[in-house]
Design a protein around this motif. Structure first.
Motif, mmCIF file in Angstrom:
data_model
loop_
_atom_site.group_PDB
_atom_site.id
_atom_site.type_symbol
_atom_site.label_atom_id
_atom_site.label_comp_id
_atom_site.label_asym_id
_atom_site.label_seq_id
_atom_site.Cartn_x
_atom_site.Cartn_y
_atom_site.Cartn_z
ATOM 1 N N TYR A 122 0.853 -1.179 0.000
ATOM 2 C CA TYR A 122 0.000 0.000 0.000
ATOM 3 C C TYR A 122 0.894 1.235 0.000
ATOM 4 C CZ TYR A 122 -2.773 3.881 1.654
ATOM 5 O OH TYR A 122 -3.360 5.113 1.764
ATOM 6 N N SER A 123 0.511 2.226 -0.760
ATOM 7 C CA SER A 123 1.187 3.523 -0.689
ATOM 8 C C SER A 123 0.168 4.623 -0.915
ATOM 9 C CB SER A 123 2.330 3.614 -1.702
ATOM 10 O OG SER A 123 1.827 3.583 -3.021
ATOM 11 N N GLY A 124 0.351 5.693 -0.191
ATOM 12 C CA GLY A 124 -0.527 6.847 -0.318
ATOM 13 C C GLY A 124 -0.463 7.719 0.915
ATOM 14 N N ASN A 125 -0.704 8.997 0.758
ATOM 15 C CA ASN A 125 -0.730 9.945 1.877
ATOM 16 C C ASN A 125 0.526 9.883 2.749
ATOM 17 O OD1 ASN A 125 -3.303 10.850 1.116
ATOM 18 N ND2 ASN A 125 -4.261 9.168 2.247
ATOM 19 N N GLY A 126 1.680 9.788 2.130
ATOM 20 C CA GLY A 126 2.940 9.779 2.871
ATOM 21 C C GLY A 126 3.306 8.451 3.485
ATOM 22 N N VAL A 127 2.607 7.378 3.121
ATOM 23 C CA VAL A 127 2.799 6.068 3.742
ATOM 24 C C VAL A 127 3.151 5.031 2.679
ATOM 25 C CG1 VAL A 127 1.639 4.219 5.015
ATOM 26 C CG2 VAL A 127 1.190 6.604 5.603
ATOM 27 N N ALA A 128 4.063 4.112 3.026
ATOM 28 C CA ALA A 128 4.363 2.935 2.203
ATOM 29 C C ALA A 128 4.444 1.729 3.135
ATOM 30 C CB ALA A 128 5.673 3.112 1.453
ATOM 31 N N VAL A 129 3.615 0.704 2.876
ATOM 32 C CA VAL A 129 3.548 -0.471 3.744
ATOM 33 C C VAL A 129 3.529 -1.726 2.879
ATOM 34 C CG1 VAL A 129 2.188 -1.701 5.488
ATOM 35 C CG2 VAL A 129 2.247 0.799 5.496
ATOM 36 N N THR A 130 4.311 -2.747 3.274
ATOM 37 C CA THR A 130 4.307 -4.033 2.574
ATOM 38 C C THR A 130 4.196 -5.166 3.587
ATOM 39 O OG1 THR A 130 6.709 -4.264 2.622
ATOM 40 C CG2 THR A 130 5.759 -3.149 0.710
ATOM 41 N N HIS A 131 3.691 -6.295 3.114
ATOM 42 C CA HIS A 131 3.645 -7.516 3.921
ATOM 43 C C HIS A 131 3.856 -8.708 2.994
ATOM 44 C CE1 HIS A 131 1.537 -10.835 6.191
ATOM 45 N NE2 HIS A 131 2.552 -10.492 6.962
ATOM 46 N N SER A 132 4.777 -9.593 3.364
ATOM 47 C CA SER A 132 5.037 -10.819 2.596
ATOM 48 C C SER A 132 4.993 -12.009 3.544
ATOM 49 C CB SER A 132 6.414 -10.753 1.926
ATOM 50 O OG SER A 132 6.467 -9.674 1.030
ATOM 51 N N TYR A 133 4.419 -13.128 3.068
ATOM 52 C CA TYR A 133 4.278 -14.316 3.909
ATOM 53 C C TYR A 133 4.447 -15.569 3.058
ATOM 54 C CZ TYR A 133 2.018 -17.927 6.715
ATOM 55 O OH TYR A 133 1.758 -19.079 7.401
ATOM 56 N N THR A 134 5.200 -16.529 3.570
ATOM 57 C CA THR A 134 5.306 -17.837 2.917
ATOM 58 C C THR A 134 5.221 -18.940 3.962
ATOM 59 O OG1 THR A 134 7.727 -17.866 3.027
ATOM 60 C CG2 THR A 134 6.729 -16.996 0.998
#
Length: 132
Positions: A37-49
Motif C-alpha cells: 500500500y502507498s498513499g498519503n505519505g505512507v508505504a507499507v508491505t507484507h510478505s508471507y510464505t
C-alpha cells in the motif's frame, strides 16, 4: 500399506499381501502471499510464505515479495518520501530420507521528511518424514 479383507462362507480373514498394493503417500503444500500500500505519505508491505511436506519424497517451495513507495512535496516544497520492501522464502524438502527445511524473511524501509514506511515479513517451513 492397505489392508484387504475377504469374506468366504461367513469367515473374515486377512488375505495374503498383494504386491500391487505397495504404495507410498507423500504430500507437499506451499502458500505465498504479499501485499503493498502507498498513499498519503505512507508505504507499507507484507510478505508471507509457508511450506509443509510429509512422506518420504516431496518438495515444496514458496516465494513472495512486495514493494511500495510514495513521494510528494509538502506545501513548503520539501520532499516527503516513504519506501518499503519485504520478501519471504520457504523450502521444505524430503529426499532420500533426509528432511530439509529453510525459511527466510527480509525487510527494508527508507523515509525522508514526513514519510512513514513499514515492511513486515513472515516465513515458516515444516516437514514430517514418514518412512516408506
Amino acid at each position: 500399506e492397505p489392508v484387504w479383507y475377504e469374506i468366504h462362507e461367513d469367515d473374515w480373514h486377512e488375505p495374503e499381501p498383494h504386491p500391487e498394493d505397495d504404495w507410498e503417500t507423500s504430500s507437499a503444500s506451499a502458500v505465498a502471499s504479499s501485499s503493498s500500500y502507498s498513499g498519503n505519505g505512507v508505504a507499507v508491505t507484507h510478505s508471507y510464505t509457508e511450506t509443509n511436506v510429509e512422506g518420504s519424497d516431496a518438495t515444496a517451495v514458496a516465494n513472495a515479495g512486495a514493494s511500495a513507495s510514495y513521494a510528494d512535496y509538502d506545501w513548503w516544497g520539501g520532499l516527503d518520501l516513504a519506501e518499503a520492501t519485504s520478501s519471504a522464502h520457504s523450502l521444505s524438502d524430503i529426499t532420500d530420507g533426509i528432511l530439509t527445511v529453510a525459511a527466510g524473511a527480509y525487510d527494508w524501509t527508507d523515509v525522508y521528511g514526513d514519510g512513514y514506511a513499514a515492511a513486515i515479513s513472515d516465513a515458516v517451513a515444516y516437514g514430517t518424514y514418514v518412512e516408506g
